[in-house]
Design an enzyme around this catalytic site. Structure first.
Site, PDB file in Angstrom:
ATOM      1  N   GLY A 147      -8.683  -0.290 -12.576  1.00 37.68           N
ATOM      2  CA  GLY A 147      -8.656  -1.780 -12.394  1.00 37.68           C
ATOM      3  C   GLY A 147      -9.189  -2.273 -13.191  1.00 37.68           C
ATOM      4  CB  CYS A 148     -10.056  -5.739 -14.650  1.00 42.01           C
ATOM      5  SG  CYS A 148      -9.145  -6.920 -13.016  1.00 42.01           S
ATOM      6  CG  PHE A 149     -13.374  -7.500 -10.148  1.00 39.55           C
ATOM      7  CD1 PHE A 149     -14.443  -7.970 -10.511  1.00 39.55           C
ATOM      8  CD2 PHE A 149     -12.529  -8.107  -9.562  1.00 39.55           C
ATOM      9  CE1 PHE A 149     -14.369  -9.631 -10.736  1.00 39.55           C
ATOM     10  CE2 PHE A 149     -11.938  -9.826  -9.796  1.00 39.55           C
ATOM     11  CZ  PHE A 149     -13.369  -9.971 -10.009  1.00 39.55           C
ATOM     12  CB  ALA A 150     -11.892  -0.476 -10.378  1.00 42.61           C
ATOM     13  CB  ALA A 152     -16.576  -4.855 -15.031  1.00 42.91           C
TER      14      ALA A 152
END
Lengths: 337, 337, 337, 337
Positions: A147-150, A152
């Site tokens: 995932g994207c937040f994951a 970062a």
């Protein structure tokens, strides 16, 4: 060299479009088909209008087996259903951009493939964060793209986990509107989102599971407690993260720790200057900055949610799976402004 | 009723302009002069161009003693210098919007006033957060108007401090560009700031002093540790804060705590719905939302940095000092979009 | 194939930075030096912070003769001065991005080159709009790279000029903040420019000269009257143009006219769908849309001001001058969002 | 003085919300009810979330006859249907914000009112542009409130029409997203609209009818040809217009013409400085700037589309109809930033 033939499912969405943009210019891959039921027959630029003049490819409602890799850009929960409903030959590699297979508990997928004979196929999805799992990715047949937040948050914390330094972590992150996809919603209405900020899914974001799994992979048997407050930002692309924690290491040692960890990882830069979101927008990079004040450490990290947080990382994984240069097709001109 | 006569020093800046906008429409106050050396003689709308057609007042380089209250909208460090250099009669009340007098250690200002005879004047600056110090403000001759981040963070935490519940607090805040004033800088260049996010003054923001002072006022002899990461946001107005901490109280008790604390305080609303920045932009309000997940509490708060975070709060303080309705001149139409 | 060696003067500005971004990824060119007096010795990413991790090149205060082409990214008026003050060998090709040599009246530059012996050098600058002057550019030793508004307006009107159809034209254009460069100014302050629109240089924009010159090149001896109102837009990249004029041709004939004119021109797309700015942002493309209503024709055109309007077009010109593929290094992933 | 009792139909939309914001603070009016079928029973701040803490009013599905004025904030075509379906007493004044009654051809509305007895009621809608029709508005029982683009364009051109100077006019306008209402659409998606520009309804905008009608009212028997290209802007509030035309009057005479025309009109300012959109955002004002270059005149004008372009103008009309001060409730603090 024969080019990698790629099929894209869910090609009318944001991550699908971004993947098309990347693969159209990839030196060693080409798009075999872009699947979309609702747009079948239309040229790609009917949906992804920036592609006008770039390609004659049209969306198709048909799948072809004559591919080397299949990208699933469908929504969460849809990827598994797609693999269940469609008879995908076992030799085709799969990269799934949804969260269906990211957790170890969900990483095995069993189905029956009906070729000349029927055979039971088991696909195991490696969690595709190259800076964590590069060796496994290079051998993988299937990838669960993070995932994207994951992505970062993990890239900001992995070196600390490897050093066993994580305990309580307080993280705030802000994401651009493309992180929520192209669905129409009150919170994606321009009149609402422009010049606005809102918290959502406070302490309950669905990426916490995969983040925790990765941190425990590097710092096993520990009691890591990550409090994550996500914010909706008034921009379209990018994620910016600040994570605060107690840490006894000094700045110099921290810098060494991060530089050692990310040695050999092309897309992660540890900056000695203040970082900012637009350094990485429209690139596959992650920039990280460390600030130590008293006994507290703050780690800032930034990525483009559609690239390093989705389709760019998917291409990076493809490159690793096929043994080509990790950065092929990913040397992107930053938008910069 | 005779109107309150107000003088404004530093009237060409952002907070000065916002104060002018408020006082022009205030039912019980009027602007006596707007002082600005660099703009002396120009109509106000030469600088604050939205004021075209609103007033015939011009900037002046002269001060007048025929006022009831003097607003100091000068930069940090300049207010004290101004009071030292200028012979302000003791009867004139002062509201200083800078940080010169906010800390108790700096709250006393001594000078010699030369009227018919010379006299030593001591001004004591009450910290002008009405939701904390209303009674003292009503009696005050001088006000140190709180900082913008300080206001937003304190309003989120004061009820917890009063209940003795603060220990470690992890706070992230994002501010609009007007918080940095009208000075030209790389980080205020549109090409840079648009669609961008950056952390700055990590754990070292200058408002930490006044925040700590207020929290200790309500929760004395305690060991409150506030880690604050400020972000530059890509919008012009507003501050959004999320503070995370361990807390044993349940959501219902927390709600009661906040509602009790803010009973009688017109400008603070505790919301049961998710809050967002634009609820308060262009108003003097603060909205607060409480989210309890497991043992953690997250308090979100939002204000307009130029109003509740600066000039609006200054007018609120003026209203209290002169015994008029607290909300007079502050019933502002939200921009909403 | 030996790579083209490029020197960049004025490399710390916006167009310089964009040129660096392009040349770093160009398959047939490499950067020999990036000249900047004020930044000499600093790594490029001190100024162009997105370049962190991309290159080890540093700004230099020295020029080298060991280059094939020199890009002048200095301000208007500075390019000519630079060529006067510096002893540039005649064999080095020059592309100037300023307006110093765009008008035929200014296209010749005479200087004395001091090599082993002194020689008088005359440089003639071809106006570098490939869709107008491709053959001359392919033979050119020096290029005057067009202005950004000039490019967008001309590409919208050139086919009409070639058909002799221009008379009175009413044009409005809007430009992103990067069009004004990185200088700090009130109109580039984020607090001012965000969510704002303003006209400037109404009917007097400095690009009118080069536009008129090109239109007359295709429609000589005519009385073309172009009224151009430029607007400052609240975005960073891009130009959008609408030109309105009387026109007797029908939509189908117009479409044919434009398609014929732009056949063989890779970067111009005539769209049958409504166009919008973000189709071309972060690309070297120009999209054009024609709308015929009654006796009036409206031509919309859009470009990225830093790419097709500046550095991208400069690279396109370089490609043509060196006989390599026109689109080399310019297949850019659109930002799209 | 007894307050004016106002009913609002369509109160959940953008113009309805803005009208509520205005009337809540209006010194001589109060809201009797806010009608919305879909939100009946909900507090206003469930929809207009900035109203939290401002009012206890709830949406209602019922109408009341105990009002002095009814504002119709429904969509185009819905106002007429509403009046047909509902039995509105003849004594209630009506201000319709839609385009249903703006053209003279549509200005009469006939219905049968069933009170104690049935009676045929004819409502005649005066076109409610106070700067054009103030005397009629003061006598009016019903108002057709002008469109937003129509208001901005007319205010820029009315003095020229009165002087008989209009012939061919070329107009470009840009509007904020709130102009399109709160409906979800691809062109209102934040990811699309942020940093974007697009033309729409080129030369065919629905406001051309009312604009032409007003211009002919002042310059009858003339052949005015207005070419209008509207653009979607990447901001939420405001309209900026530039109209270009041939004009023989000199700048000084033009200035006189405009100042004479707008003498006594509180909300229109003719500026000698360059105007910009944010001068008027969140106010009921219109700023106008005249630029004469050669034989061409460019008139720039700017308004807030939700205020002077909709709900603010509706309140201005109400004030005129009830003989109270024209600016009552409309002295709004500009957002300024």
């Amino acid at each position: 060299m024969k080019k990698i033939n790629a099929g894209i499912v869910g090609g009318a969405g944001y991550t699908g479009g971004e993947l098309i943009r990347l693969l159209l210019n990839h030196p060693f891959a080409e798009i075999s088909f872009v699947h979309s039921n609702s747009n079948s027959g239309n040229p790609l630029h009917k949906v992804h209008q920036d592609l006008i003049g770039e390609t004659g490819i049209r969306f198709t409602g048909e799948l072809s087996d004559d591919i080397d890799i299949l990208f699933l850009c469908t929504g969460h929960g849809e990827a598994k259903k797609f693999l269940e409903k469609n008879n995908i030959p076992p030799h085709i590699k799969v990269i799934d951009l949804s969260n269906d297979f990211r957790l170890t508990a969900n990483a095995f997928f069993h189905t029956t493939y009906t070729g000349i004979e029927s055979e039971v196929v088991t696909r195991y999805f490696v969690y595709g964060l190259p800076e964590l799992n590069k060796a496994q990715i290079q051998q993988a047949q299937n990838i669960a793209n993070p995932g994207c937040f994951a992505t970062a948050i993990q890239l900001g914390l992995l070196p600390l986990a490897k050093a066993g330094l994580l305990n309580e972590v307080y993280t705030t992150g802000i994401t651009g509107s493309t992180g929520a996809g192209q669905g129409l919603a009150n919170t994606s209405h321009f009149s609402w989102r422009a010049n606005n900020i809102q918290a959502y899914k406070t302490l309950t974001h669905q990426h916490l599971g995969e983040i925790g799994q990765s941190l425990l992979q590097l710092q096993p048997n520990s009691n890591i407690d990550l409090s994550f407050v996500p914010w909706r930002g008034d921009f379209t692309r990018g994620i910016f993260i600040s994570s605060t924690l107690h840490c006894d290491l000094e700045q110099a040692a921290l810098k060494q720790l991060y530089n050692d960890f990310y040695a050999g990882h092309h897309f992660v830069c540890v900056s000695e200057e203040p970082i900012f979101l637009k350094q990485v927008v429209n690139t596959n990079k992650c920039v990280i900055q460390l600030e130590k004040v008293g006994s507290k450490l703050v780690v800032h990290s930034a990525i483009d949610n559609l690239l390093k947080g989705a389709s760019g990382q998917a291409v990076q994984n493809m490159n690793l799976m096929f043994g080509i240069e990790e950065a092929a097709g990913l040397r992107l001109k930053a938008a910069a402004f």
